[in-house]
Design a protein around this motif. Structure first.
Motif, PDB file in Angstrom:
ATOM      1  N   GLU A 202       0.813  -1.213   0.000  1.00 56.97           N
ATOM      2  CA  GLU A 202       0.000   0.000   0.000  1.00 56.97           C
ATOM      3  C   GLU A 202       0.849   1.268   0.000  1.00 56.97           C
ATOM      4  OE1 GLU A 202      -3.962  -1.710   2.352  1.00 56.97           O
ATOM      5  OE2 GLU A 202      -2.465  -0.513   3.422  1.00 56.97           O
ATOM      6  N   ALA A 280      -4.347 -11.564  -0.457  1.00 56.86           N
ATOM      7  CA  ALA A 280      -5.194 -10.401  -0.198  1.00 56.86           C
ATOM      8  C   ALA A 280      -4.622  -9.161  -0.882  1.00 56.86           C
ATOM      9  CB  ALA A 280      -5.309 -10.162   1.302  1.00 56.86           C
ATOM     10  N   SER A 282      -5.759  -5.950   0.088  1.00 56.44           N
ATOM     11  CA  SER A 282      -5.872  -4.830   1.023  1.00 56.44           C
ATOM     12  C   SER A 282      -6.021  -5.392   2.428  1.00 56.44           C
ATOM     13  CB  SER A 282      -7.062  -3.935   0.662  1.00 56.44           C
ATOM     14  OG  SER A 282      -8.281  -4.658   0.772  1.00 56.44           O
ATOM     15  N   MET A 283      -5.906  -4.508   3.420  1.00 54.81           N
ATOM     16  CA  MET A 283      -6.047  -4.943   4.806  1.00 54.81           C
ATOM     17  C   MET A 283      -7.441  -5.472   5.112  1.00 54.81           C
ATOM     18  SD  MET A 283      -3.232  -4.952   6.441  1.00 54.81           S
ATOM     19  CE  MET A 283      -3.840  -5.058   8.113  1.00 54.81           C
ATOM     20  N   PRO A 284      -8.529  -4.854   4.619  1.00 54.16           N
ATOM     21  CA  PRO A 284      -9.854  -5.446   4.860  1.00 54.16           C
ATOM     22  C   PRO A 284      -9.977  -6.859   4.290  1.00 54.16           C
ATOM     23  CG  PRO A 284     -10.111  -3.168   4.203  1.00 54.16           C
ATOM     24  CD  PRO A 284      -8.669  -3.493   4.009  1.00 54.16           C
ATOM     25  N   GLN A 285      -9.448  -7.076   3.077  1.00 48.54           N
ATOM     26  CA  GLN A 285      -9.481  -8.427   2.514  1.00 48.54           C
ATOM     27  C   GLN A 285      -8.656  -9.391   3.358  1.00 48.54           C
ATOM     28  OE1 GLN A 285      -8.370  -8.568  -1.607  1.00 48.54           O
ATOM     29  NE2 GLN A 285     -10.034  -7.227  -2.279  1.00 48.54           N
ATOM     30  N   GLY A 287      -8.138  -9.179   6.551  1.00 44.50           N
ATOM     31  CA  GLY A 287      -8.891  -9.478   7.770  1.00 44.50           C
ATOM     32  C   GLY A 287      -9.962 -10.519   7.543  1.00 44.50           C
ATOM     33  N   LEU A 288     -10.689 -10.424   6.443  1.00 45.84           N
ATOM     34  CA  LEU A 288     -11.713 -11.426   6.138  1.00 45.84           C
ATOM     35  C   LEU A 288     -11.092 -12.790   5.874  1.00 45.84           C
ATOM     36  CD1 LEU A 288     -14.034  -9.328   3.786  1.00 45.84           C
ATOM     37  CD2 LEU A 288     -14.474  -9.979   6.160  1.00 45.84           C
TER      38      LEU A 288
END
Length: 373
Positions: A202, A280, A282-285, A287-288
């Motif tokens: 990122e 992943a 990104s960080m949201p991806q 985390g999921l």
């Protein structure tokens, strides 16, 4: 040159982690308050459960039963009338309501089989499930002790003597604190390495690394040893200061032997974290994806429930997971005082699983970097 690159890149990872306050807070919390909370906040045994008693007999036996309920298992019993029992349970004031019927003592001495009604608020699932057996044992114990003065009861032919090994006090804190440390080792190893890789992507620092004379192996090895060092230091401090110092949990086995096994486990789980970080975007991806991977690993590793109670297919499948072997060796060393002669199969399994995950993650990492170049 390769070793120097790995060393300098690893120091860069440590500096980058030091500038991330959220990750530092997560590390401190995971090995301090999280361990304490897991060990003390949710007791497995009954603890100050509210109970009300309707004593319609008013006999010496019923008074004896009332006096048998006291802390720490139950709160001080509240004597109520029968018409208030449902009202109090509807209001959530009582978890248990015991109704002793009229002429209970007289019917018991006459050889009849009188019944005592126990009402349970089943919405409080933990206390309801455990407390049912506690109440029955207390009532039966008081009745037996009372009848021994009025009847000649036969002595049981066998006296069962309980000897609890490895946890003679049957103290849940001894189990909960150590298992929380073991679980957090796995969690942080995956989170720190995966987040470090995504953070570089990122921020655009991966492109800077590609312009330097370093190989994907050196980049990945640097991330692995840096995160292994962070989690290993945090684990050592947690065991000595929180588990042994704050909670007073005795450690039976060799802590250096446990930390050696932790290094092999971290080698595998940090590699897994890098693999997830390449998948992943990104960080949201991340985390999921972490929830889909981490929860089954934790639940099916044998740390929460014994592996023997799981289906055979799950038992064999989870032998491919590193934390299954780590839980086995950690419990053997820290609880039972096992030596290397006992836990060496888990060490070998972690070594092979770690090598496999590292190779898989390295191939994926090279492919990702190649696509970016």
């Amino acid at each position: 040159m390769a070793l120097a690159n790995i060393l300098h890149l690893g120091v860069k990872e440590l500096r980058s982690l030091g500038r991330d306050p959220m990750m530092l807070v997560l590390i401190v919390y995971a090995f301090t308050l999280s361990v304490y909370t897991a060990a003390t906040a949710m007791p497995e045994s009954l603890n100050k459960a509210p109970i009300a008693i309707v004593d319609e007999d008013r006999s010496p036996l019923s008074a004896r039963i009332v006096d048998a309920f006291y802390p720490p298992y139950f709160s001080q019993p509240v004597l109520i009338d029968g018409h208030k029992m449902d009202e109090r349970m509807d209001a959530g004031l009582d978890t248990f309501a015991l109704n002793i019927p009229p002429h209970f003592q007289r019917d018991l001495l006459a050889g009849r089989q009188p019944e005592i009604q126990l009402n349970v608020d089943a919405t409080r699932m933990g206390q309801a499930f455990t407390g049912n057996g506690y109440v029955q044992a207390i009532v039966n114990g008081e009745i037996s002790a009372y009848l021994e003065r009025h009847r000649n009861l036969s002595t049981p032919p066998v006296d069962l003597v309980l000897r609890a090994s490895f946890n003679p006090e049957l103290n849940k804190v001894w189990f909960g604190s150590v298992m929380e440390v073991i679980s957090n080792i796995t969690m942080l190893a995956i989170v720190l390495t995966g987040a470090a890789l995504i953070r570089e992507r990122e921020h655009g620092t991966v492109e800077h690394l590609l312009a330097m004379p370093v190989t994907p192996f050196e980049i990945m090895a640097a991330k692995v040893w840096a995160m292994v060092l962070v989690v290993l230091v945090a684990t050592t401090l947690s065991l000595s200061l929180v588990v042994q110092g704050w909670l007073g949990v005795p450690i039976e086995g060799s802590v250096p032997l446990f930390l050696t096994g932790a290094v092999l486990h971290l080698f595998a789980t940090t590699s897994l974290g890098i693999f997830l970080g390449t998948v992943a975007r990104s960080m949201p991806q991340f985390g999921l994806l972490l929830m889909l991977i981490l929860l089954p690993l934790q639940v099916l590793s044998g740390g929460m429930t014994p592996r023997e109670s799981m289906p055979a297919a799950i038992q064999y499948l989870m032998l491919l997971a590193p934390n299954t072997h780590f839980v086995m060796l950690a419990q053997g060393i820290l609880y039972r005082g096992a030596g290397f002669a006992v836990v060496w199969p888990q060490f070998v399994a972690l070594l092979f699983i770690g090598a496999g995950l590292f190779s898989l993650s390295l191939a994926r990492f090279r492919k990702t970097i190649g696509a970016m170049a």
